[in-house]
Design an enzyme around this catalytic site. Structure first.
Site, PDB file in Angstrom:
ATOM      1  N   HIS A  24       0.740  -1.126   0.107  1.00  0.00           N
ATOM      2  CA  HIS A  24      -0.196   0.040  -0.096  1.00  0.00           C
ATOM      3  C   HIS A  24       0.902   1.182  -0.021  1.00  0.00           C
ATOM      4  CE1 HIS A  24      -2.839   2.950   1.881  1.00  0.00           C
ATOM      5  NE2 HIS A  24      -3.530   2.251   1.442  1.00  0.00           N
ATOM      6  N   ASP A  57       2.947  -4.219   8.047  1.00  0.00           N
ATOM      7  CA  ASP A  57       1.791  -3.565   8.081  1.00  0.00           C
ATOM      8  C   ASP A  57       0.616  -4.377   8.037  1.00  0.00           C
ATOM      9  OD1 ASP A  57      -0.524  -2.375   6.940  1.00  0.00           O
ATOM     10  OD2 ASP A  57       0.512  -1.855   5.313  1.00  0.00           O
ATOM     11  N   GLN A 106      -4.339  -4.956   7.010  1.00  0.00           N
ATOM     12  CA  GLN A 106      -5.485  -6.070   6.504  1.00  0.00           C
ATOM     13  C   GLN A 106      -5.313  -7.442   7.177  1.00  0.00           C
ATOM     14  OE1 GLN A 106      -7.449  -5.327   4.270  1.00  0.00           O
ATOM     15  NE2 GLN A 106      -7.049  -3.251   3.566  1.00  0.00           N
ATOM     16  N   LYS A 117     -10.669  -0.608  10.512  1.00  0.00           N
ATOM     17  CA  LYS A 117     -10.758  -1.790   9.543  1.00  0.00           C
ATOM     18  C   LYS A 117     -11.135  -3.021  10.464  1.00  0.00           C
ATOM     19  CE  LYS A 117      -7.338  -0.170   6.173  1.00  0.00           C
ATOM     20  NZ  LYS A 117      -7.947   0.099   5.029  1.00  0.00           N
ATOM     21  N   CYS A 158      -4.687   2.086  -3.943  1.00  0.00           N
ATOM     22  CA  CYS A 158      -3.593   2.734  -3.253  1.00  0.00           C
ATOM     23  C   CYS A 158      -2.208   1.996  -3.344  1.00  0.00           C
ATOM     24  CB  CYS A 158      -3.805   2.997  -1.802  1.00  0.00           C
ATOM     25  SG  CYS A 158      -5.406   4.274  -1.309  1.00  0.00           S
TER      26      CYS A 158
HETATM   27  C1  LIG Z   1      -2.345  -2.697   3.343  1.00  0.00           C
HETATM   28  C2  LIG Z   1      -2.746  -1.492   3.731  1.00  0.00           C
HETATM   29  N1  LIG Z   1      -1.761  -0.586   4.476  1.00  0.00           N
HETATM   30  C3  LIG Z   1      -1.995   0.540   4.775  1.00  0.00           C
HETATM   31  C4  LIG Z   1      -3.299   0.934   4.901  1.00  0.00           C
HETATM   32  C5  LIG Z   1      -3.602   2.393   5.404  1.00  0.00           C
HETATM   33  O1  LIG Z   1      -4.563   2.448   6.472  1.00  0.00           O
HETATM   34  P1  LIG Z   1      -4.964   3.772   6.931  1.00  0.00           P
HETATM   35  O2  LIG Z   1      -5.862   4.575   5.722  1.00  0.00           O
HETATM   36  O3  LIG Z   1      -6.212   3.547   8.046  1.00  0.00           O
HETATM   37  O4  LIG Z   1      -3.967   4.773   7.717  1.00  0.00           O
HETATM   38  C6  LIG Z   1      -4.315   0.157   4.249  1.00  0.00           C
HETATM   39  C7  LIG Z   1      -5.684   0.766   4.003  1.00  0.00           C
HETATM   40  O5  LIG Z   1      -6.129   1.143   3.031  1.00  0.00           O
HETATM   41  C8  LIG Z   1      -3.974  -0.921   3.722  1.00  0.00           C
HETATM   42  O6  LIG Z   1      -4.910  -1.718   3.276  1.00  0.00           O
END
Ligand SMILES: Cc1ncc(COP(=O)(O)O)c(C=O)c1O
Lengths: 398, 142
Positions: free
Chosen positions: A112, A189, A192, A215, A353
């Site tokens: 991401h 990270d 998910q 989430k 993203c």
């Molecule tokens: C794999 C992953 N990392 C990071 C994020 C970023 O999360 P947040 O927008 O809650 O900071 C997301 C969310 O879309 C994600 O799916």
């Protein structure tokens, strides 16, 4: 399962965008309202009853998070505004002081944006080099492929336990073991993964873990950074100010509070943190093992139906998580999402993203269905029924 | 334009757009156009000859409406002088904004006459126009 717990599900919608954010159960909403209605004082400040209750509830969430992810001590839990904030804190507060020119940062092309861009910047600033783990035929990460890119210059491996487009579950424990034998840090990270599979940082031994409350049935605007206690002392707080200092008399005379408080400057998202605590209690009640088993079955059900539709191209057939990315032959993902929306079906279209992912998938955009435990086979039937008829999609997509 | 015909024009221009290919060469000016709230992403390649638009190509990933609108725009603009082009563009915007416009100028562009009813798709229809206006401005300021 547990559909009655979610007020949003009283609407006539089929919500299949849980990778973006999950729905919230009534108990989480009530818990946050309770704070605002009955004890909405600040944290760590007042010497009166309701403020003391705030402290108790706020710190109780820290305990709940600690147990939920299998951390050893509650001091290892820092509240942030989300995964993005957590990752930026760790990159800028820890790695920017440690990386030198020529050091290597290992990522994957399916990360991401929030696990790529902070590293790109720190690489630019320090002269460190970004490398990517080559992915296998399914676009999964394997330990063998990681071994191909690790060198004595490697300082850190940062990767999602589950990625948000390919949806593969990475072998984090093996990766961490391999990394630690070579004094390489591992950042995970967990945006998910933490909501969907059981997480145990003591077992996997990762150094840092980032995730978001929203989430996992919790509120927006709250997240967690887990860091091993012995590493925490070396993280530089990014924000200075109220709540995180012992004293400040002159530029060279600032005394900070202990970890983790020193990373939580300013009035925190109190209702959010309290809501996260309730979300964790809720998930514990539902059962994380049950959640992942249920999602796995539901995914198989969806895949089985989708593969029989000739004009559907699934991008991640083999993945184990509740994430399924696909395209309808010759059509643009956003048009298909627009069509599904006419029938109350919420899916995501786009690059999700993860803009480097186009290099591995060969397509920049896709439709993503991301499941959670409250989704049902009958919802999937409705989705599949609408996708079966390509002429109908073409007729109704604009 | 009749509703069914409008659908056909859009579908036909989406599935078989004109001039959908990249063009290299210093005589082509390249502009990128996209909207903040969607994933449409189009590059336009425009060749001017004095005050005339001699050729336009495009490449990118975009929804049916954006792609069709780009194809229609290209057909309607090639061969026009800059002045004529601007008149056409202004009329197209006027139509999308539910203002008065000259329907004799728009040809296949009329397929988008109902787009104002779907406020969330209006930006798709006007996306290529945003790009061409940027290109015209760049060309005139050169
Ligand atoms: C794999 C992953 N990392 C990071 C994020 C970023 O999360 P947040 O927008 O809650 O900071 C997301 C969310 O879309 C994600 O799916």
């Amino acid at each position: 399962m547990h559909r009655d717990d979610f007020p949003m599900l009283r609407q006539d919608i089929i919500y299949l965008d849980n990778g973006a954010t999950s729905l919230k159960p009534q108990c989480v909403i009530d818990k946050m309202t309770d704070y605002y209605e009955n004890y909405s004082a600040n944290a760590h400040r007042g010497d009166y009853d309701i403020s003391y209750k705030v402290d108790l509830e706020y710190e109780n969430t820290r305990d709940l998070v600690k147990d939920f992810i299998g951390a050893k001590r509650k001091e290892e839990i820092v509240f942030t505004s989300g995964t993005t904030d957590s990752l930026n804190l760790i990159v800028n507060g820890f790695f920017s002081g440690l990386l030198e020119a020529g050091d290597e940062i290992i990522l994957t092309k399916t990360e991401h944006a929030s696990n790529v861009m902070p590293w790109f910047r720190v690489a630019g600033e320090t002269g460190a080099i970004i490398k990517y783990i080559p992915l296998d035929d399914n676009n999964f990460v394997t330990l063998d492929n990681l071994k191909k890119v690790v060198t004595p210059k490697t300082k850190v491996i940062s990767l999602a336990e589950i990625t948000n487009v390919v949806g593969d579950i990475r072998p984090i424990k093996e990766i961490t073991k391999f990394a630690h034998e070579r004094d390489i840090f591992v950042v995970v990270d967990g945006a998910q993964s933490v909501p969907h599979i059981k997480t145990n940082v003591s077992d996997t031994d990762v150094d840092f873990l980032a995730f978001s409350a929203h989430k996992m049935c919790g509120p927006t605007g709250v997240g967690v950074l887990y860091a091993k206690y012995e590493l925490m002392q070396n993280i530089e707080p990014m924000n200075l100010g109220g709540g995180m200092n012992e004293s400040f008399d002159a530029p060279d005379k600032m005394v900070l509070k202990e970890v983790p408080t020193r990373f939580e400057a300013g009035t925190p998202n109190i209702s959010g943190v309290i809501g996260l605590g309730e979300a964790i209690k809720y998930l514990n009640k539902v059962g994380m093992d049950k959640i992942s088993a249920y999602e796995k079955n539901l995914r198989s059900y969806l895949i089985e139906k989708l593969v029989s539709i000739p004009h559907i191209d699934i991008l991640n057939i083999e993945a184990d998580s509740g994430i399924v990315a696909f395209n309808v032959d010759g059509l643009f993902s956003e048009d298909v999402a627009y069509y599904l929306n006419k029938y109350g079906i919420c899916v995501r279209a786009g690059s999700h993203c993860a803009k480097l992912t186009k290099d591995v998938l060969g397509v920049a955009n896709s439709i993503r269905v991301s499941l959670y435990f409250y989704n049902t086979e009958s919802e999937i039937d409705s989705l599949v029924e609408l996708l079966k008829d390509k002429d109908k999609i073409m007729k109704e997509m604009f | 334009m009749d509703k069914e015909l409008a659908r056909e024009v859009i579908l036909e221009n989406f599935q078989h757009p004109v001039n959908k290919s990249e063009v290299m060469g210093s005589d082509y000016q390249k502009v990128n156009t996209r909207n903040p709230n969607c994933i449409d992403n189009i590059d336009l390649y425009i060749k001017f000859n004095n005050d005339k638009i001699e050729d336009i190509h495009f490449l990118g990933e975009a929804c049916a409406i954006s792609t069709a609108s780009t194809s229609v725009m290209i057909k309607n603009l090639i061969g026009k002088t800059i002045k004529e082009a601007k008149e056409y563009i202004n009329n197209f915007y006027a139509m999308c904004d539910e203002e008065e416009y000259d329907d004799t100028l728009l040809k296949e562009g009329l397929a988008f006459q109902d787009i104002y009813k779907q406020s969330n798709r209006k930006h798709c229809a006007t996306l290529p126009y945003k790009g061409i206006l940027k290109a015209l401005e760049e060309y005139e300021n050169k």
